[in-house]
Motif scaffolding. Structure first.
Motif, short mmCIF file in Angstrom:
data_model
loop_
_atom_site.label_atom_id
_atom_site.label_comp_id
_atom_site.label_asym_id
_atom_site.label_seq_id
_atom_site.Cartn_x
_atom_site.Cartn_y
_atom_site.Cartn_z
N THR A 34 -1.24 -7.92 -6.39
CA THR A 34 -0.82 -6.59 -6.86
C THR A 34 -0.70 -5.64 -5.67
OG1 THR A 34 -3.08 -5.84 -7.22
CG2 THR A 34 -1.99 -6.91 -9.07
N MET A 35 0.27 -4.76 -5.75
CA MET A 35 0.56 -3.82 -4.65
C MET A 35 1.15 -2.56 -5.24
SD MET A 35 0.73 -5.45 -1.50
CE MET A 35 2.11 -5.99 -0.59
N GLY A 88 5.88 -3.33 -5.04
CA GLY A 88 5.15 -4.58 -5.20
C GLY A 88 4.84 -4.87 -6.66
N ALA A 104 10.19 -7.00 -9.12
CA ALA A 104 9.08 -7.88 -8.72
C ALA A 104 8.66 -8.78 -9.90
CB ALA A 104 7.89 -7.06 -8.24
#
Ligand code: UD1
Length: 423
Positions: free
Chosen positions: A298-299, A303, A261
């Motif tokens: 944000t994850m 992510g 990511a």
């Protein structure tokens, strides 16, 4: 107390070795409680958080040593089942001893972590899971007291994927009677690393790295020998250090695959970020000027990590255009914003969202680190800024970055650690 003095504006070049992961090391250390005898962990970063977890193990009667990145933990003499407030307040991850203590000794007394700089961070899901496994939980005088004759397997669903929650319950379930199914688990590489070590200890675990983990409890586990995975957050921080200073850094890590990511987002800023046989190479586009602005949200893994949000924001402070940064994991993780503003950053905050309009140059200033990743963002901003910056409250940085200034200096940074003058 010490501070960092950084003269900005030097493009960083060269190679940097990435240390072992802090967030993998801490649960692995807690896992040593699950078996009697000496567990050995290699590639351990020498950090304050690791020493805090070591102090906690020692306080409980276990042996602990850390030398040349090798950590030895001997739990044969463990006879205290309390994680006291003094240690938990400096490091929330101390709560990771809860699951192993209840599973192996049938009792634990762990201080509630309380609030921290980046939000409320409750542990309700850890407690809900242990209760479903049959533990009696009592909250009194700021402590969680948990008791169980033997934990039983259970079906547990996490309302939100929690990293340390998944780890705590996976460790507890490893010694429970029967099968535990954990659903909506955190899928972070650190969870997988812990599962690998637990399996080596004799645990029966399937599915770590996915959202459903199944654990068939066993009666006994043996101590482990294990190599910690590299720190993907440290690697990301150096990748951004290259991008923000217009540099060219080879980041030596055996697991570049953990960073997809971040690499994709860096490429969107028009930085040249590629995997190489030894890790990652991040090279700023010398003549084409500032990075392009990109949006991030944000994850949970896979992510974009909340632990890299502050550092990426520093990069966006000098990008061409406006970037929207959406923090969805923690509600108050923008403590770095006022400090970046002191360096000339143009940031507007609204709830969990920051709108960052890049400026041509940040300016050196005196700033204060407020939490671990916020400190890293200030270091990055200072490396890119015009003039000299001073970063105070370094203890946050020392919690999670191994020899950061030494590594940066080798890449050409003008950075010194000096004692604070007593006021
Ligand atoms: C871990 C990491 C930390 C990282 C974070 C998110 C370690 C030692 N620390 O922290 O560096 O920033 O993951 O990637 O690995 N939540 C609840 N109830 C709970 C537990 C969590 O509501 O019982 C919520 C939190 O408030 C947060 C979200 O779940 O909004 C994720 O937090 P969590 O994954 O638990 O963070 P930590 O494990 O504490």
């Amino acid at each position: 107390m010490e501070k960092l003095v950084i003269a900005g504006g030097v493009p960083l070049r060269g190679e940097v070795n990435i240390s072992g992961s802090k967030n993998a090391t801490l649960p692995l250390m807690a896992a040593s409680i699950l078996a009697a005898g000496k567990s050995v962990l290699r590639s351990v970063p020498e950090l304050r958080d690791v020493l805090t977890m070591g102090s906690l193990l020692k306080k409980m009667g276990a042996g602990f040593s850390l030398r040349d990145s090798v950590c030895e933990m001997d739990t044969s003499g463990l006879n205290e089942f309390t994680a006291p407030y003094e240690l938990v307040k400096t490091m929330r991850a101390s709560v990771l001893v809860l699951g192993p203590l209840v599973a192996r000794y049938g009792q634990a007394r762990v201080s509630l972590p309380g609030g921290c700089a980046i939000g409320a961070r409750p542990i309700n899901l850890h407690l809900m899971g242990l209760e479903r496994m049959g533990a009696e939980i009592e909250l009194a005088e700021g402590y969680v007291k948990a008791r169980a004759k033997r934990l039983n397997g259970a079906s547990i669903y996490f309302d939100v994927p929690t990293v340390t929650g998944t780890e705590n319950l996976m460790m507890a379930a490893a010694l429970a009677k029967g099968t535990t199914v954990l659903e909506n688990c955190a899928r972070e590489p650190e969870v997988v690393d812990l599962a690998d070590a637990l399996i080596r200890m004799g645990a029966r675990i399937e599915g770590a790295g996915g959202s459903l983990i199944e654990i068939e409890g066993v009666d006994e586990l043996r101590p482990y020998g294990h190599d910690v995975i590299p720190d993907r957050i440290e690697a990301a921080t150096f990748a951004i250090a290259s991008a923000i200073t217009g540099g060219d850094i080879l980041i030596k890590t055996s697991r570049p695959d953990f960073m997809d990511a971040i690499m994709i987002k860096l490429r969107e800023t028009r930085v040249d970020a590629v995997k190489t046989p030894g890790g990652l190479r991040v090279k700023a586009n010398g003549n084409s000027g500032r990075p392009a602005s990109v949006n991030i949200t944000t994850m949970p893994y896979p992510g974009f990590p909340t632990d890299v949000q502050a550092q990426f924001m520093a990069l966006m402070c000098v990008a061409n255009g406006t970037s929207i940064i959406n923090e969805t994991v923690f509600e108050n993780r923008f403590m770095h914003v006022p400090e970046l503003q002191r360096m000339g950053a143009q940031i507007v905050l609204q709830g969990g969202m920051a709108s960052v309009t890049g400026v041509e140059k940040l300016k050196g200033a005196q700033v204060m680190a407020t939490d671990l990743r916020a400190s890293a963002s200030l270091v990055l901003a200072a490396l890119a800024a015009e003039g000299e910056s001073e970063i105070h409250r370094l203890y946050h940085l020392d919690r999670g970055y191994e020899r950061m200034e030494e590594k940066l200096r080798r890449l050409g940074a003008q950075i010194r650690r000096v004692p604070e003058q007593r006021g």
